[in-house]
Write an enzyme that holds these catalytic residues in place. Structure first.
Site, mmCIF file in Angstrom:
data_model
loop_
_atom_site.group_PDB
_atom_site.id
_atom_site.type_symbol
_atom_site.label_atom_id
_atom_site.label_comp_id
_atom_site.label_asym_id
_atom_site.label_seq_id
_atom_site.Cartn_x
_atom_site.Cartn_y
_atom_site.Cartn_z
ATOM 1 N N HIS A 104 26.766 43.264 49.708
ATOM 2 C CA HIS A 104 27.756 43.626 48.635
ATOM 3 C C HIS A 104 27.564 42.536 47.494
ATOM 4 O O HIS A 104 27.937 41.330 47.466
ATOM 5 C CB HIS A 104 29.384 43.088 49.068
ATOM 6 C CG HIS A 104 30.348 43.354 48.221
ATOM 7 N ND1 HIS A 104 30.187 43.842 46.939
ATOM 8 C CD2 HIS A 104 31.569 42.521 48.255
ATOM 9 C CE1 HIS A 104 31.457 43.446 46.392
ATOM 10 N NE2 HIS A 104 32.113 42.607 46.980
ATOM 11 N N CYS B 112 38.671 47.052 46.764
ATOM 12 C CA CYS B 112 39.541 45.932 46.617
ATOM 13 C C CYS B 112 39.033 44.871 45.747
ATOM 14 O O CYS B 112 37.931 44.692 45.531
ATOM 15 C CB CYS B 112 40.124 45.476 47.819
ATOM 16 S SG CYS B 112 38.396 44.976 48.933
ATOM 17 N N CYS C 86 35.224 41.612 42.636
ATOM 18 C CA CYS C 86 34.536 42.563 43.234
ATOM 19 C C CYS C 86 34.220 43.966 42.775
ATOM 20 O O CYS C 86 33.381 44.706 43.133
ATOM 21 C CB CYS C 86 34.753 42.777 44.886
ATOM 22 S SG CYS C 86 34.830 41.285 45.921
#
Length: 401
Positions: free
Chosen positions: A357, A387, A91
């Site tokens: 996202h 994160c 991510c």
């Protein structure tokens, strides 16, 4: 070492990551190359002066494979001397790409770079790349692997975040995102995506649900009850035996949305910018990545933020604005608690719960978002953070100039 300055930061709108999403018909290469063309046109950029383009892409396979950075550079019509490479830190890939592009400048390896990312989740699904981390039983057993949603629910359970807590955070994210769009806060950086005939396919983030309320979210069933019952709750409890039962509180309404999108950040030395008539907007002050416990997985933001602050010889009190990817609501609630941050200083224009996202692009997107907000509010410093799957965190500190 040279300073690494940010000259501009652009992104596409985020399109729903499904077949009925407005960007589904756009290939990843075309989405990224179109944004690179917009960056070149905005500054009449001599692309022969660009050394490298570093792009985050979590699933660099299928249409996103074969070094999509280099392909996008060539498809955008950039000078062939400009190289391109891809990085995946799950991510945080987009922010890691920015950090790598900046590191090349600081080290003297390059004078002008682009860091960014692309992910078309409607065309290349999450997990399409496979890998031992997900699919090899010997690996998943040894690492006590659980899905990220289980990890988020474990955080909520350990730290006492209720269903109301996480839903309330999600409602506020939606409100802030809509307010930002209504007030034009994203206008400078968001570049509408058009088709080959110049027709606008998408000009605004598509996933937002500003009508969201606590009552409407309360009707949603938690998403990770069934995976937990299949054995993942038991695995997590083996690592965290103090937990008698995991309380499942996360669902589609308080977790990051699946979307398509791309982002690009133009970075270079002061001299390289001056030669091309580029005015620095900010500098990359410090950055850091850390590893964290891999089963709970999502607790890396605070230690990576502390490491970046240490690298930059700063304190948390030196940061004006914080931007943390809203992977799950509990992740942000924990970060605010651990870093003692008031909600009015973090994700002030909403985040991934409201807007989505696009895995490999998000880090670069939110850096641009908070840079715009620093300028709009005449503030100086921001810390950007994500994160990361597998138990990691990546952070970057920028400072206006």
């Amino acid at each position: 070492m040279s300073e690494a300055y940010i000259f501009d930061a652009l992104r596409t709108p985020r399109g729903k990551g499904k077949k009925d999403g407005s960007l589904h018909t756009v290939t990843p290469v075309n989405l990224m190359s179109g944004l690179l063309q917009s960056l070149q046109q905005r500054h009449a950029l001599d692309t022969a002066q660009l050394d490298d383009v570093v792009l985050g892409c979590v699933e660099p396979v299928m249409e996103q494979g074969a070094d999509i950075a280099r392909t996008a550079v060539l498809m955008a019509g950039y000078d062939q001397q400009c190289a391109g490479t891809v990085v995946s830190r799950f991510c945080a890939s987009g922010l890691e790409a920015v950090n790598m592009a900046a590191a090349k400048v600081k080290a003297g390896e390059a004078s002008l770079t682009i860091g960014g990312g692309v992910e078309c989740m409607s065309r290349v699904p999450m997990g399409a790349g496979g890998g031992a981390y997900y699919n090899d039983p010997a690996v998943t057993d040894r690492l006590s692997f659980v899905p990220q949603g289980i990890s988020a629910d474990l955080i909520a359970t350990l730290h006492g975040f209720s269903r109301t807590d996480v839903d309330a955070y999600a409602v506020e994210s939606q409100r802030r995102a809509q307010q930002a769009w209504d007030n034009g806060y994203f206008n400078r950086s968001v570049i509408p995506v058009t088709d080959q005939f110049g027709n606008v396919l998408l000009a605004q983030d598509e996933l937002m649900r500003p009508q969201t309320t606590l009552e409407s979210l309360s009707q949603l069933t938690p998403s990770f009850i069934k995976p937990g019952e299949l054995g993942f709750d038991a695995i997590a409890r083996q690592v965290y035996p103090q937990v008698e039962r995991i309380h499942h509180v996360h669902h589609a309404g308080n977790s990051s949305g699946i979307v398509d999108g791309a982002a690009a950040v133009l970075i270079g030395t002061e001299d390289a910018g001056a030669a091309l008539g580029l005015k620095p907007r900010a500098r990359i002050h410090a950055a850091a990545s850390v590893g964290s416990e891999p089963t709970i997985m999502l607790t890396g933001p605070a230690p990576s933020a502390r490491k970046a602050l240490k690298n930059g010889r700063m304190q948390a009190s030196d940061i004006d604005l914080w931007e943390l990817n809203e992977a799950f609501a509990a992740v942000v609630l924990l970060f605010m608690q651990e870093m003692n941050i008031d909600h009015n200083r973090i994700n002030v224009n909403g985040g991934a719960i409201a807007m989505g996202h696009p895995l490999g692009a998000t880090g670069a997107m939110i850096l641009g978002t908070v840079l715009d907000e620093l300028e709009r509010t005449d503030k100086s410093t921001a810390l950007i953070n994500l994160c990361v799957g597998g138990g990691m965190g990546t952070a970057t500190i920028i400072e206006r100039v």
